[in-house]
Design a protein around this motif. Structure first.
Motif, short mmCIF file in Angstrom:
data_model
loop_
_atom_site.label_atom_id
_atom_site.label_comp_id
_atom_site.label_asym_id
_atom_site.label_seq_id
_atom_site.Cartn_x
_atom_site.Cartn_y
_atom_site.Cartn_z
N HIS A 76 29.84 18.75 18.96
CA HIS A 76 30.78 19.51 19.78
C HIS A 76 29.99 20.51 20.62
O HIS A 76 28.88 20.91 20.27
CB HIS A 76 31.86 20.21 18.95
N SER A 324 35.94 23.38 25.74
CA SER A 324 35.07 22.76 24.75
C SER A 324 35.28 21.25 24.72
O SER A 324 36.27 20.73 25.23
CB SER A 324 35.31 23.36 23.36
N HIS A 326 34.77 17.83 21.91
CA HIS A 326 34.60 17.42 20.52
C HIS A 326 34.51 15.91 20.48
O HIS A 326 35.44 15.20 20.88
CB HIS A 326 35.78 17.92 19.68
#
Length: 328
Positions: A76, A324, A326
Motif C-alpha cells: 500500500h 492512497s 491498496h
C-alpha cells in the motif's frame, strides 16, 4: 520686606519637582512593555505550525481494508498535501507513505510502513506579540508587539511504524469492524526555522533581529484506533475511522533570539525551553474503490481543518487532501 526672598523659594521648588515628575511620567508609560500581553503570542504560532505537520501525518495513516485473508504481503502507498495558515506564517507540504500488510488468519493481521513528510514555512508581513520565550538575559523591553518581516524554514517529519489489526464481523460483503493498535518511531526536524522581527514599541522600539527554533525531536507514538467497514454496493467501501495517540516523550523546543550585539538561547543557563509534541484524536472517512484499490479520505479533508482550529491557537486555516492505494 526681609520676608520677600523666602516667598519665592516654595514656588521654585514645587516647579522643579513638578517638571521632574512630568518628565518621568511621560517617559515611563510610553517606554513600558505591554502590561497585560495576550496569552497567544508569536511562540504559540512557531510551536503550532510543526505540530500541525504532525497532525497531518496522524490524519493520513494508511488503514487496511478490513477483510483479512491469509496469504502474501500486500503493498500500500499514499500521498497527501497539507497546509496550515497562521496569519504571519504558512506551512505547506507533501506527505508520502509506503508499506505492506499481511494476515495470518481471518481475524488477525499486521501492517508495517514508513513515511517521509516535508513542509516549507514561509513568513509574510504582519504583527505579533513577542515575549522572552524562556530566553534569559535579553536586552529587550518585552513583551511587546513586533512586526514580522520575513524568514521561514523547512519542517520534516519522518519515521516508520507497525499496526496490529483485529477484525470483527461478517464476510467481505458485510459490514464489519477493525481494531488497530501499534506505534510509530518518528523524528520531527526544523531546519533554518526562523522569523525576522522589528520591535514596534517599548524602550527598545526599532530593534531588529531573529527568532529561531531550528532543531529536532524524536518520539515514540503509541496508537490505537477503530474502523467501520461498510460496503456501498458491490464496488465501493465507506471506511469511517478514528485513531488516538500521543508522541512520547514531549520534546524540548529550544529558542534562540538574536539582535544588535546579543545572541541568547534557552540553552543558556537559566533558559526555559518550550514543549513540542501534542496528543491527538484523528478522524477520517475513506471512500475506497475495491477494483482499483484507490481511496480518497473525505473525512480527513473535512475534519483536519476543524481539529487544527480548535486545538492549535493561531492556526486560522488548514487543508489536508489524502489519496492512497491498496493492492488487491
Amino acid at each position: 520686606m526681609s520676608s520677600c526672598p523666602h516667598r519665592s523659594r516654595p514656588p521654585l521648588t514645587l516647579g522643579v519637582v513638578a517638571l521632574a515628575a512630568s518628565m518621568l511620567a511621560s517617559y515611563a508609560p510610553a517606554g513600558a512593555a505591554i502590561a497585560n500581553p495576550p496569552h497567544e503570542d508569536l511562540f504559540f504560532l512557531t510551536e503550532h505550525l510543526p505540530e500541525a505537520a504532525q497532525d497531518a501525518r496522524a490524519f493520513s495513516l494508511l488503514w487496511p481494508e478490513g477483510s483479512l485473508s491469509p496469504g502474501r504481503w500486500k503493498l500500500h502507498a499514499g500521498i497527501a498535501g497539507a497546509s496550515a495558515d497562521g496569519g504571519v506564517a504558512t506551512l505547506r507540504g507533501a506527505l508520502a507513505t509506503v508499506g505492506a500488510s499481511r494476515a495470518w488468519s481471518e481475524h488477525w493481521g499486521v501492517s508495517i510502513f514508513a513515511f517521509y513528510d516535508r513542509f516549507d514555512v514561509r513568513a509574510g508581513k504582519g504583527a505579533e506579540v513577542l515575549s522572552d520565550g524562556g530566553v534569559p538575559a535579553l536586552p529587550l523591553d518585552l513583551p511587546e508587539r513586533v512586526e514580522i518581516t520575513g524568514a521561514g524554514g523547512t519542517v520534516r517529519h519522518l519515521g516508520g511504524g507497525v499496526l496490529v489489526e483485529r477484525a470483527f464481523g461478517g464476510s467481505a460483503g458485510a459490514s464489519r469492524w477493525n481494531l488497530v493498535a501499534g506505534l510509530t518511531i518518528d523524528r520531527l526536524e526544523r531546519d533554518a526555522y526562523a522569523f525576522r522581527y522589528r520591535l514596534l514599541g517599548g524602550t527598545t522600539a526599532g530593534v531588529s533581529g531573529t527568532v529561531e527554533q531550528s532543531g529536532s525531536n524524536d518520539f515514540v507514538t503509541p496508537l490505537v484506533g477503530i474502523q467501520w467497514v461498510r460496503p456501498l454496493g458491490s464496488r465501493l467501501l465507506l471506511l469511517p475511522r478514528v485513531v488516538a495517540g500521543a508522541p512520547l516523550p514531549a520534546g524540548d523546543l529550544h529558542t534562540r533570539i538574536t539582535g544588535p550585539g546579543f545572541d541568547r538561547s534557552t540553552r543558556d543557563p537559566g533558559g526555559r525551553p518550550g514543549r513540542i509534541g501534542d496528543g491527538f484524536v484523528a478522524l477520517g472517512a475513506g471512500l475506497r474503490d475495491r477494483a482499483s484499490g484507490f481511496e480518497l479520505d473525505l473525512g480527513a479533508a473535512l475534519l483536519y481543518p476543524l481539529f487544527e482550529r480548535f486545538t492549535h491557537d493561531g492556526i486560522d486555516r488548514s487543508l489536508l487532501l489524502s489519496l492512497s492505494w491498496h493492492a488487491r
